[in-house]
Design an enzyme around this catalytic site. Structure first.
Site, PDB file in Angstrom:
ATOM      1  N   ASP A  84       0.808  -1.224   0.000  1.00  0.00           N
ATOM      2  CA  ASP A  84       0.000   0.000   0.000  1.00  0.00           C
ATOM      3  C   ASP A  84       0.841   1.275   0.000  1.00  0.00           C
ATOM      4  O   ASP A  84       0.437   2.310   0.539  1.00  0.00           O
ATOM      5  CB  ASP A  84      -0.967   0.034   1.203  1.00  0.00           C
ATOM      6  CG  ASP A  84      -1.883  -1.166   1.218  1.00  0.00           C
ATOM      7  OD1 ASP A  84      -2.192  -1.670   0.122  1.00  0.00           O
ATOM      8  OD2 ASP A  84      -2.285  -1.598   2.309  1.00  0.00           O
ATOM      9  N   LYS A 143       1.805   2.209  -5.052  1.00  0.00           N
ATOM     10  CA  LYS A 143       2.376   1.690  -6.308  1.00  0.00           C
ATOM     11  C   LYS A 143       1.460   1.967  -7.500  1.00  0.00           C
ATOM     12  O   LYS A 143       1.915   2.378  -8.567  1.00  0.00           O
ATOM     13  CB  LYS A 143       2.634   0.175  -6.189  1.00  0.00           C
ATOM     14  CG  LYS A 143       3.603  -0.197  -5.074  1.00  0.00           C
ATOM     15  CD  LYS A 143       3.707  -1.695  -4.893  1.00  0.00           C
ATOM     16  CE  LYS A 143       2.461  -2.359  -4.355  1.00  0.00           C
ATOM     17  NZ  LYS A 143       2.117  -2.019  -2.954  1.00  0.00           N
ATOM     18  N   GLY A 189      -4.485  -4.307  -3.808  1.00  0.00           N
ATOM     19  CA  GLY A 189      -5.496  -3.290  -4.095  1.00  0.00           C
ATOM     20  C   GLY A 189      -4.737  -2.042  -4.479  1.00  0.00           C
ATOM     21  O   GLY A 189      -4.116  -1.403  -3.625  1.00  0.00           O
ATOM     22  N   HIS A 190      -4.696  -1.738  -5.759  1.00  0.00           N
ATOM     23  CA  HIS A 190      -3.911  -0.601  -6.243  1.00  0.00           C
ATOM     24  C   HIS A 190      -4.857   0.522  -6.656  1.00  0.00           C
ATOM     25  O   HIS A 190      -5.667   0.357  -7.566  1.00  0.00           O
ATOM     26  CB  HIS A 190      -3.022  -1.031  -7.421  1.00  0.00           C
ATOM     27  CG  HIS A 190      -1.955  -2.015  -7.010  1.00  0.00           C
ATOM     28  ND1 HIS A 190      -1.025  -2.523  -7.874  1.00  0.00           N
ATOM     29  CD2 HIS A 190      -1.680  -2.568  -5.802  1.00  0.00           C
ATOM     30  CE1 HIS A 190      -0.218  -3.353  -7.215  1.00  0.00           C
ATOM     31  NE2 HIS A 190      -0.607  -3.404  -5.959  1.00  0.00           N
ATOM     32  N   ARG A 231       2.983 -28.608  -6.777  1.00  0.00           N
ATOM     33  CA  ARG A 231       2.767 -29.182  -8.120  1.00  0.00           C
ATOM     34  C   ARG A 231       1.391 -29.818  -8.304  1.00  0.00           C
ATOM     35  O   ARG A 231       1.229 -30.838  -8.927  1.00  0.00           O
ATOM     36  CB  ARG A 231       3.898 -30.169  -8.453  1.00  0.00           C
ATOM     37  CG  ARG A 231       5.230 -29.447  -8.533  1.00  0.00           C
ATOM     38  CD  ARG A 231       6.397 -30.343  -8.343  1.00  0.00           C
ATOM     39  NE  ARG A 231       6.407 -30.950  -7.024  1.00  0.00           N
ATOM     40  CZ  ARG A 231       7.346 -31.796  -6.606  1.00  0.00           C
ATOM     41  NH1 ARG A 231       8.326 -32.134  -7.413  1.00  0.00           N
ATOM     42  NH2 ARG A 231       7.294 -32.307  -5.405  1.00  0.00           N
ATOM     43  N   GLN A 262       2.045  -6.003  -3.184  1.00  0.00           N
ATOM     44  CA  GLN A 262       2.479  -6.087  -1.780  1.00  0.00           C
ATOM     45  C   GLN A 262       3.750  -5.253  -1.589  1.00  0.00           C
ATOM     46  O   GLN A 262       3.931  -4.287  -2.301  1.00  0.00           O
ATOM     47  CB  GLN A 262       2.688  -7.551  -1.337  1.00  0.00           C
ATOM     48  CG  GLN A 262       1.393  -8.357  -1.220  1.00  0.00           C
ATOM     49  CD  GLN A 262       0.833  -8.830  -2.545  1.00  0.00           C
ATOM     50  OE1 GLN A 262       1.520  -9.504  -3.306  1.00  0.00           O
ATOM     51  NE2 GLN A 262      -0.409  -8.499  -2.847  1.00  0.00           N
TER      52      GLN A 262
HETATM   53  P1  GDP Z   1      -0.753   0.328  -3.530  1.00  0.00           P
HETATM   54  O1  GDP Z   1      -1.329  -0.957  -3.056  1.00  0.00           O
HETATM   55  O2  GDP Z   1       0.718   0.421  -3.284  1.00  0.00           O
HETATM   56  O3  GDP Z   1      -1.107   0.661  -4.961  1.00  0.00           O
HETATM   57  O4  GDP Z   1      -1.400   1.461  -2.618  1.00  0.00           O
HETATM   58  P2  GDP Z   1      -2.958   1.607  -2.229  1.00  0.00           P
HETATM   59  O5  GDP Z   1      -3.689   2.104  -3.399  1.00  0.00           O
HETATM   60  O6  GDP Z   1      -3.456   0.357  -1.593  1.00  0.00           O
HETATM   61  O7  GDP Z   1      -2.878   2.654  -1.067  1.00  0.00           O
HETATM   62  C1  GDP Z   1      -2.375   3.934  -1.252  1.00  0.00           C
HETATM   63  C2  GDP Z   1      -3.459   4.950  -0.895  1.00  0.00           C
HETATM   64  O8  GDP Z   1      -2.875   6.225  -0.793  1.00  0.00           O
HETATM   65  C3  GDP Z   1      -4.535   5.067  -1.943  1.00  0.00           C
HETATM   66  O9  GDP Z   1      -5.735   5.428  -1.327  1.00  0.00           O
HETATM   67  C4  GDP Z   1      -4.013   6.210  -2.834  1.00  0.00           C
HETATM   68  O10 GDP Z   1      -5.061   6.886  -3.499  1.00  0.00           O
HETATM   69  C5  GDP Z   1      -3.372   7.095  -1.802  1.00  0.00           C
HETATM   70  N1  GDP Z   1      -2.204   7.847  -2.251  1.00  0.00           N
HETATM   71  C6  GDP Z   1      -1.225   7.501  -3.136  1.00  0.00           C
HETATM   72  N2  GDP Z   1      -0.258   8.439  -3.183  1.00  0.00           N
HETATM   73  C7  GDP Z   1      -0.631   9.411  -2.325  1.00  0.00           C
HETATM   74  C8  GDP Z   1      -0.033  10.641  -1.899  1.00  0.00           C
HETATM   75  O11 GDP Z   1       1.045  11.029  -2.310  1.00  0.00           O
HETATM   76  N3  GDP Z   1      -0.727  11.369  -0.967  1.00  0.00           N
HETATM   77  C9  GDP Z   1      -1.926  10.973  -0.446  1.00  0.00           C
HETATM   78  N4  GDP Z   1      -2.518  11.758   0.449  1.00  0.00           N
HETATM   79  N5  GDP Z   1      -2.506   9.823  -0.825  1.00  0.00           N
HETATM   80  C10 GDP Z   1      -1.859   9.048  -1.733  1.00  0.00           C
HETATM   81  P1  IMO Z   2      -0.878  -4.150  -2.262  1.00  0.00           P
HETATM   82  O1  IMO Z   2      -0.423  -4.711  -3.581  1.00  0.00           O
HETATM   83  C1  IMO Z   2      -0.992  -4.525   2.075  1.00  0.00           C
HETATM   84  C2  IMO Z   2      -0.996  -8.591   3.730  1.00  0.00           C
HETATM   85  C3  IMO Z   2      -2.266  -9.060   4.434  1.00  0.00           C
HETATM   86  C4  IMO Z   2      -1.680 -10.046   5.421  1.00  0.00           C
HETATM   87  C5  IMO Z   2      -0.536 -10.674   4.629  1.00  0.00           C
HETATM   88  C6  IMO Z   2      -0.886 -11.992   3.963  1.00  0.00           C
HETATM   89  O2  IMO Z   2      -2.175  -3.447  -2.300  1.00  0.00           O
HETATM   90  O3  IMO Z   2       0.225  -3.389  -1.621  1.00  0.00           O
HETATM   91  P2  IMO Z   2      -2.382 -12.712   1.877  1.00  0.00           P
HETATM   92  O4  IMO Z   2      -3.801 -12.385   1.535  1.00  0.00           O
HETATM   93  O5  IMO Z   2      -1.397 -12.263   0.866  1.00  0.00           O
HETATM   94  O6  IMO Z   2      -2.197 -14.139   2.257  1.00  0.00           O
HETATM   95  O7  IMO Z   2      -2.100 -11.854   3.217  1.00  0.00           O
HETATM   96  O8  IMO Z   2      -0.171  -9.738   3.645  1.00  0.00           O
HETATM   97  N1  IMO Z   2      -1.204  -8.095   2.348  1.00  0.00           N
HETATM   98  C7  IMO Z   2      -1.162  -6.810   2.004  1.00  0.00           C
HETATM   99  N2  IMO Z   2      -1.014  -5.698   2.756  1.00  0.00           N
HETATM  100  N3  IMO Z   2      -1.089  -4.420   0.732  1.00  0.00           N
HETATM  101  C8  IMO Z   2      -1.202  -5.536  -0.025  1.00  0.00           C
HETATM  102  O9  IMO Z   2      -1.152  -5.483  -1.379  1.00  0.00           O
HETATM  103  C9  IMO Z   2      -1.290  -6.791   0.597  1.00  0.00           C
HETATM  104  N4  IMO Z   2      -1.436  -8.056   0.151  1.00  0.00           N
HETATM  105  C10 IMO Z   2      -1.371  -8.837   1.229  1.00  0.00           C
HETATM  106  O10 IMO Z   2      -2.920  -7.985   5.062  1.00  0.00           O
HETATM  107  O11 IMO Z   2      -1.121  -9.361   6.516  1.00  0.00           O
HETATM  108 MG    MG Z   3      -2.866  -1.620  -1.819  1.00  0.00          MG
END
Ligand code: GDP
Ligand code: IMO
Ligand code: MG
Length: 422
Positions: free
Chosen positions: A13, A16, A40-41, A143, A222
């Site tokens: 999170d 990315k 979740g991107h 496998r 992740q």
């Molecule tokens: P990812 O999994 O690495 O793609 O990140 P997520 O989307 O799960 O979480 C990042 C959160 O921060 C999302 O709600 C984005 O919209 C938000 N976000 C990303 N970059 C920025 C930033 O520079 N500032 C703020 N305030 N929010 C951001």
């Molecule tokens: P993105 O790509 C944040 C965490 C889960 C749990 C552990 C194992 O959005 O950054 P899993 O379902 O993979 O077996 O869970 O990893 N986890 C994440 N935390 N961002 C993610 O993906 C994650 N994907 C898995 O919360 O602790």
């Molecule tokens: Mg995410």
């Protein structure tokens, strides 16, 4: 002939999705190499927020080819939902998304096994996203897995039944109630949607495109500290999230890796269980969570928040061979009078260490360096030179500690909110 890799340096999170979307127009291809719908991107532009799980974050750019690589695990049901949501927004990606035949399928029983396993673990549960990730990768390495390419064979249903029955035997060992019939129906319906897309031997596709001089961006899911080998095991995911995972998950030689973009938040967050040395269980943590809107994009769970952890960041930089750093959510720190960065750990045995230890639960407390805050909204700033001095000091400190330049600073969730630092 380079493959550039963009990945997370913390516990996921890091932002990315947003950064891939910002960079995407510079590339011909965006490819996912590991993970699955646990990701979740989030991407935001024109005041609309999109969340992608299985699908690469290049899909909002018309001329980009998106590839789901062999290292990814796909849940057809979640995939279909994503496709439908995109279609509702007028975005049809049927012609610019292809899927590796070697990617593994998440079965309904994988999801049930994930839930049963977590429930049986009680207090020591991983805090999995319950998307079936662990059981699917277990079947891959064991496998036994079912792959996207198997859906093309006449014996697909037999293979499915064989694996399902294996799972039912396993489930009999748990005291866990579940419903399967409806889920199976939904799954087979979704397989039809999956089959509308081009199935490819993506290792050939990508290498061929690279030979033609096309630029490829590998999008990590992740984060490094959730890596199956190097993360805070067992509180990790089940794939290699580090840069080497891009070579395995796409079939590209390590010799072809070019830039490695390491994305990190200006502080730290973690969802799910596991050690988090700089976690703040106080009003500062609550403030970070509120200001940063720190709720999981996949599960909606509140994210645990804490200060930046430098030994952990340096560890991630080393493992990935990061060439350029990208700092996100810098704007969230704006209203703090002082911010802290952990520079070392005081261990329970009294020793002081500066590296990320084998067992992070052996850490008694983080040792912090206090840095003056910048009481100024930076979300509208467009040039690095115009940023407050205290902020520039923070960036300089991070560069000095990691030995890697900060290339981009993200100042908000929107596509347009970022600053390039020369
Ligand atoms: P990812 O999994 O690495 O793609 O990140 P997520 O989307 O799960 O979480 C990042 C959160 O921060 C999302 O709600 C984005 O919209 C938000 N976000 C990303 N970059 C920025 C930033 O520079 N500032 C703020 N305030 N929010 C951001
Ligand atoms: P993105 O790509 C944040 C965490 C889960 C749990 C552990 C194992 O959005 O950054 P899993 O379902 O993979 O077996 O869970 O990893 N986890 C994440 N935390 N961002 C993610 O993906 C994650 N994907 C898995 O919360 O602790
Ligand atoms: Mg995410």
């Amino acid at each position: 002939m380079n493959l550039n890799v963009l990945l997370g340096l913390q516990w996921g999170d890091e932002g990315k999705g947003k950064i891939v979307d910002v960079f995407a127009s510079r590339y011909d291809v965006v490819a996912r190499f590991q993970g699955g719908p646990n990701a979740g991107h989030s991407l935001e532009f024109d005041n609309v927020k999109h969340i992608l799980h299985n699908i690469p974050s290049g899909v909002f750019h018309k001329n980009i080819q998106n590839i789901i690589g062999n290292g990814v695990v796909i849940d057809p049901v979640i995939f279909r939902k994503e496709i439908d949501e995109l279609k509702e927004k007028g975005i049809n990606i049927n012609s610019n998304l292809s899927i590796s035949r070697k990617a593994h399928l998440i079965l309904p029983t994988h999801r049930i096994l994930d839930a049963a396993s977590e429930s049986a673990k009680g207090k020591s549960k991983i805090g999995s996203t319950l998307k079936g990730i662990g059981p699917t990768y277990m079947d891959k390495t064991g496998r036994n897995g079912l792959r996207v390419g198997d859906t093309e064979g006449n014996d697909f249903h037999d293979k499915y039944r064989f694996l399902k029955n294996k799972h039912l035997d396993l489930l009999a060992q748990y005291d866990f109630d579940y419903e399967l019939e409806e889920k199976e129906k939904e799954w087979f319906e979704a397989i039809k949607t999956l089959k509308e897309f081009a199935f490819v031997d993506s290792e050939h596709t990508i290498n061929h495109l690279m030979q033609q001089g096309k630029s490829v961006l590998a999008e990590g899911a992740q984060g490094t500290l959730l890596d199956i080998d190097f993360g805070s095991y067992p509180y990790v995911t089940s794939s290699n999230t580090v840069c080497a995972g891009a070579c395995i998950g796409l079939g590209v030689s390590p010799r072809n890796v070019g830039e490695v973009y390491g994305v990190f938040k200006a502080y730290c967050t973690r969802v799910g269980s596991g050690p988090f040395p700089t976690e703040l269980n106080n009003s500062e943590g609550e403030k970070l969570q509120k200001q940063g809107n720190e709720y999981g994009a996949t599960t909606g769970r509140p994210r645990r928040c804490g200060w930046l952890d430098m030994p952990a960041l340096k560890y991630a930089v080393m493992l990935n061979g990061v060439t350029q750093l990208i700092m996100t959510k810098a704007d969230v720190l704006s209203s703090f009078d002082n911010i802290k960065v952990c520079t070392a750990y005081r261990m329970k045995d009294g020793s002081l260490i500066e590296h990320f230890p084998y067992n992070q639960y052996d850490i008694a407390e983080p040792v912090y360096k206090e840095i003056k805050g910048w009481d100024q909204d930076i979300s509208q700033v467009k040039r690095f030179d115009d940023l407050p001095g205290a902020f520039k000091e923070y960036v300089r400190f991070i560069e000095e500690q990691t030995g890697v330049p900060v290339h981009i600073i993200s100042t908000g969730p929107e596509r347009k909110s970022w600053i390039e630092k020369n």
